[in-house]
Motif scaffolding. Structure first.
Motif, PDB file in Angstrom:
ATOM      1  N   VAL A  21       0.840  -1.204   0.000  1.00  9.33           N
ATOM      2  CA  VAL A  21       0.000   0.000   0.000  1.00  9.33           C
ATOM      3  C   VAL A  21       0.876   1.255   0.000  1.00  9.33           C
ATOM      4  O   VAL A  21       0.683   2.190  -0.785  1.00  9.33           O
ATOM      5  CB  VAL A  21      -0.936   0.003   1.237  1.00  9.33           C
ATOM      6  CG1 VAL A  21      -1.696   1.312   1.327  1.00  9.33           C
ATOM      7  CG2 VAL A  21      -1.886  -1.178   1.175  1.00  9.33           C
ATOM      8  N   MET A  22       1.881   1.230   0.875  1.00 13.36           N
ATOM      9  CA  MET A  22       2.776   2.398   0.982  1.00 13.36           C
ATOM     10  C   MET A  22       3.547   2.617  -0.322  1.00 13.36           C
ATOM     11  O   MET A  22       3.790   3.733  -0.738  1.00 13.36           O
ATOM     12  CB  MET A  22       3.774   2.192   2.132  1.00 13.36           C
ATOM     13  CG  MET A  22       3.139   2.217   3.485  1.00 13.36           C
ATOM     14  SD  MET A  22       2.533   3.868   3.824  1.00 13.36           S
ATOM     15  CE  MET A  22       1.438   3.568   5.170  1.00 13.36           C
ATOM     16  N   TRP A  23       3.945   1.521  -0.926  1.00  7.67           N
ATOM     17  CA  TRP A  23       4.698   1.593  -2.176  1.00  7.67           C
ATOM     18  C   TRP A  23       3.857   2.267  -3.260  1.00  7.67           C
ATOM     19  O   TRP A  23       4.337   3.129  -3.996  1.00  7.67           O
ATOM     20  CB  TRP A  23       5.114   0.180  -2.596  1.00  7.67           C
ATOM     21  CG  TRP A  23       5.809   0.106  -3.920  1.00  7.67           C
ATOM     22  CD1 TRP A  23       5.346  -0.441  -5.066  1.00  7.67           C
ATOM     23  CD2 TRP A  23       7.114   0.609  -4.222  1.00  7.67           C
ATOM     24  NE1 TRP A  23       6.263  -0.316  -6.067  1.00  7.67           N
ATOM     25  CE2 TRP A  23       7.359   0.325  -5.587  1.00  7.67           C
ATOM     26  CE3 TRP A  23       8.098   1.268  -3.490  1.00  7.67           C
ATOM     27  CZ2 TRP A  23       8.537   0.679  -6.231  1.00  7.67           C
ATOM     28  CZ3 TRP A  23       9.271   1.621  -4.133  1.00  7.67           C
ATOM     29  CH2 TRP A  23       9.489   1.332  -5.472  1.00  7.67           C
ATOM     30  N   LEU A  24       2.570   1.903  -3.333  1.00  5.90           N
ATOM     31  CA  LEU A  24       1.690   2.507  -4.335  1.00  5.90           C
ATOM     32  C   LEU A  24       1.540   4.011  -4.064  1.00  5.90           C
ATOM     33  O   LEU A  24       1.517   4.824  -4.989  1.00  5.90           O
ATOM     34  CB  LEU A  24       0.326   1.816  -4.335  1.00  5.90           C
ATOM     35  CG  LEU A  24       0.379   0.344  -4.775  1.00  5.90           C
ATOM     36  CD1 LEU A  24      -0.987  -0.316  -4.642  1.00  5.90           C
ATOM     37  CD2 LEU A  24       0.897   0.219  -6.215  1.00  5.90           C
ATOM     38  N   TRP A  25       1.480   4.343  -2.790  1.00  5.57           N
ATOM     39  CA  TRP A  25       1.407   5.766  -2.421  1.00  5.57           C
ATOM     40  C   TRP A  25       2.715   6.468  -2.827  1.00  5.57           C
ATOM     41  O   TRP A  25       2.712   7.537  -3.439  1.00  5.57           O
ATOM     42  CB  TRP A  25       1.161   5.884  -0.912  1.00  5.57           C
ATOM     43  CG  TRP A  25       1.137   7.284  -0.383  1.00  5.57           C
ATOM     44  CD1 TRP A  25       0.864   8.431  -1.096  1.00  5.57           C
ATOM     45  CD2 TRP A  25       1.396   7.707   0.956  1.00  5.57           C
ATOM     46  NE1 TRP A  25       0.943   9.522  -0.271  1.00  5.57           N
ATOM     47  CE2 TRP A  25       1.265   9.105   1.001  1.00  5.57           C
ATOM     48  CE3 TRP A  25       1.724   7.031   2.139  1.00  5.57           C
ATOM     49  CZ2 TRP A  25       1.458   9.849   2.157  1.00  5.57           C
ATOM     50  CZ3 TRP A  25       1.911   7.768   3.299  1.00  5.57           C
ATOM     51  CH2 TRP A  25       1.776   9.160   3.309  1.00  5.57           C
TER      52      TRP A  25
END
Ligand code: HEC
Length: 464
Positions: free
Chosen positions: A236-240
């Motif tokens: 999730v953080m990576w996509l952000w």
């Protein structure tokens, strides 16, 4: 305009370039540091459980893992940490100087917390069983907070390297404008999440050695849950994080990353996911060798490509979107009293203004042309390109299609490079004579390299 370019002698590492030297040291450091920060949280959470549910037998594991951290993470971390400093100082002196001028107090604060962290890990291991459990628990939580604080304080520096993400910093030069840059929180999120996965994988190396069956099952499951949570949150953080990248990074991603890169990373993630599911399901099947293998897989196929791509995505800059990887200042930064080097290069060239040019190369002549070209190429290109035809780091001869025709090479220097039309490469408005010298040298690299052309073409579909 200043009189001279503020450049140092360059450091060229054959075949892999200085970039890979930093990358290799950095990857090992990230493995050691993220393991220890992640493990500190594992200890805090597990010890809280041990105290609440009155399970002192879990402490045995914390002691083992703590000792392991002391011997591996802290020693390897303390060797590779200074190793990064040494290598970046010679490879990228202006890059590191720019960072120090922004972040010196942030770094100083980070070292205070690191100091607390090191004392913390010793205290944690050696005071176990010697002080009452609740006091020990407080100590473990302090260790966890201090550990994470080192990450909270180092990530602003790493994320500023990508870009400040706001125009304000260039005017103010303020540490806060630099630190709270556009991609700071997303970057912190990525590292925080994945550190749980890394600590979970490394933790298996010790969990597999626990004698007590129940403890072994309980701990292995605890690690699996932590690893799974870390992976999900990490994605999730990576996509952000991807949303917070500058335009040049998007272009590099779209045009320069091998097409199989995305699926490859997805496969590594999926493999890690399956690993944690399996260890949650059949905790007693986990053997030490498997956990070691998993750690190696994460380092080689997770961290290494991640560190490499973060480096590539920043191109053409090494820091703050104002210092090119080849150390030239690309723009004015009034907030730091920095002026662009490009007008000086355009007016006088590099050979006249660089302090460390051998005296006989100051002016290009037919006799020294190729040597002058070599000096210029090594100074201006080799932070990002190696020069051996078959080298690993974006070999220059291959980038010119192994052409040994100086006219062809020069056309590129006159056009794309002079005008800065390639988003991932620096603009280099060099005088005619210097472009000619570089073209002569670069073309000479491909003499006799024609057979490689066929091999290279065959590989073109693959990675860069
Ligand atoms: C800031 C890093 C950086 C520097 C400095 C740099 N390049 Fe590049 N260069 C790249 C990247 C990134 C690519 C694209 C990836 C690839 O080709 O593997 C590239 C690609 C190229 C290409 C292939 C054509 C293209 O437009 O993609 C040529 C030719 C080239 N570089 C020449 C040079 C020369 C000559 C110099 C020195 C004057 C130089 N580069 C300096 C990063 C750099």
């Amino acid at each position: 305009m200043p009189e001279h370019l503020g450049l140092y002698p360059h450091w060229y590492v054959p075949a892999i370039g200085s970039a890979w030297v930093m990358g290799i040291i950095g990857t090992i450091h990230v493995l050691a540091s993220h393991t220890s920060v992640g493990a500190s949280w594992l200890f805090a959470l597990l010890e809280t459980k041990a105290v609440r549910e009155n399970k002192p037998e879990l402490m045995e594991y914390i002691k083992k893992y703590g000792m392991f951290l002391l011997v591996f993470s802290y020693i390897i971390g303390s060797i590779t940490g200074p190793g990064i400093w040494y290598s970046v100082t010679v490879a990228s002196p202006r890059g590191i100087s720019g960072l120090i001028h922004n972040f010196v107090w942030v770094w100083a604060t980070e070292w205070v917390f690191f100091f607390v962290e090191v004392i913390g890990v010793y205290a944690l291991v050696y005071l176990l069983g010697k002080i009452d459990p609740r006091t020990h628990l407080k100590l473990t939580w302090s260790f966890a907070v201090a550990s994470w604080a080192t990450m909270i304080l180092i990530v602003p520096i790493l994320s500023f390297m990508m870009w400040p993400g706001n125009e304000r910093w260039y005017e103010t030069g303020s540490t806060f404008d630099a630190a709270f840059n556009l991609n700071y929180f997303a970057h912190l999120g990525v590292r925080t999440a994945f550190m749980f996965a890394i600590a979970g994988a490394v933790g298996g190396i010790l969990a597999a050695t626990m004698k007590n069956r129940e403890v072994r099952i309980e701990i292995t499951r605890f690690l699996s849950k932590m690893g799974l949570a870390g992976l999900f949150l990490g994605v999730v953080m990576w996509l952000w994080y991807l949303q917070t990248l500058p335009e040049n990074a998007r272009i590099v991603m779209e045009t320069q990353m091998a097409p199989k890169y995305g699926p490859f990373l997805a496969a590594v993630l999926l493999g890690t996911l399956l690993y944690f599911l399996w260890t949650a399901w059949k905790p007693l099947q986990l053997r030490q060798g498997v956990a070691v293998a998993m750690t190696v897989v994460i380092a080689l196929f997770g961290l290494w490509p991640e560190e490499r791509s973060r480096e590539s995505l920043r191109k053409p800059y090494v820091a703050g979107q104002y210092i090119y990887s080849n150390q030239l200042f690309a723009r004015d930064v009034p907030g730091k009293g920095v002026t662009s080097d490009l007008p000086m290069i355009e007016a006088k060239g590099v050979l006249q203004t660089h302090m460390f040019v051998p005296a006989d190369l100051r002016t290009v002549t037919p006799e020294n042309k190729v040597r002058a070209g070599e000096f210029l190429t090594k100074t201006l290109c080799t932070n990002c390109h190696s020069i051996e035809p078959d080298a690993k780091l974006r070999a220059l001869p291959a980038r010119f299609g192994f052409s040994d025709d100086p006219v062809m090479v020069k056309a590129y220097l006159d056009g794309a490079l002079y005008h800065g039309t390639v988003p991932y490469m620096p603009r280099l408005p060099l005088p005619e004579a210097e472009r000619e010298a570089m073209a002569a040298y670069i073309a000479s690299l491909s003499k006799g390299a024609a057979p490689m052309l066929a091999a290279h073409d065959a590989l073109q579909q693959g990675a860069h």
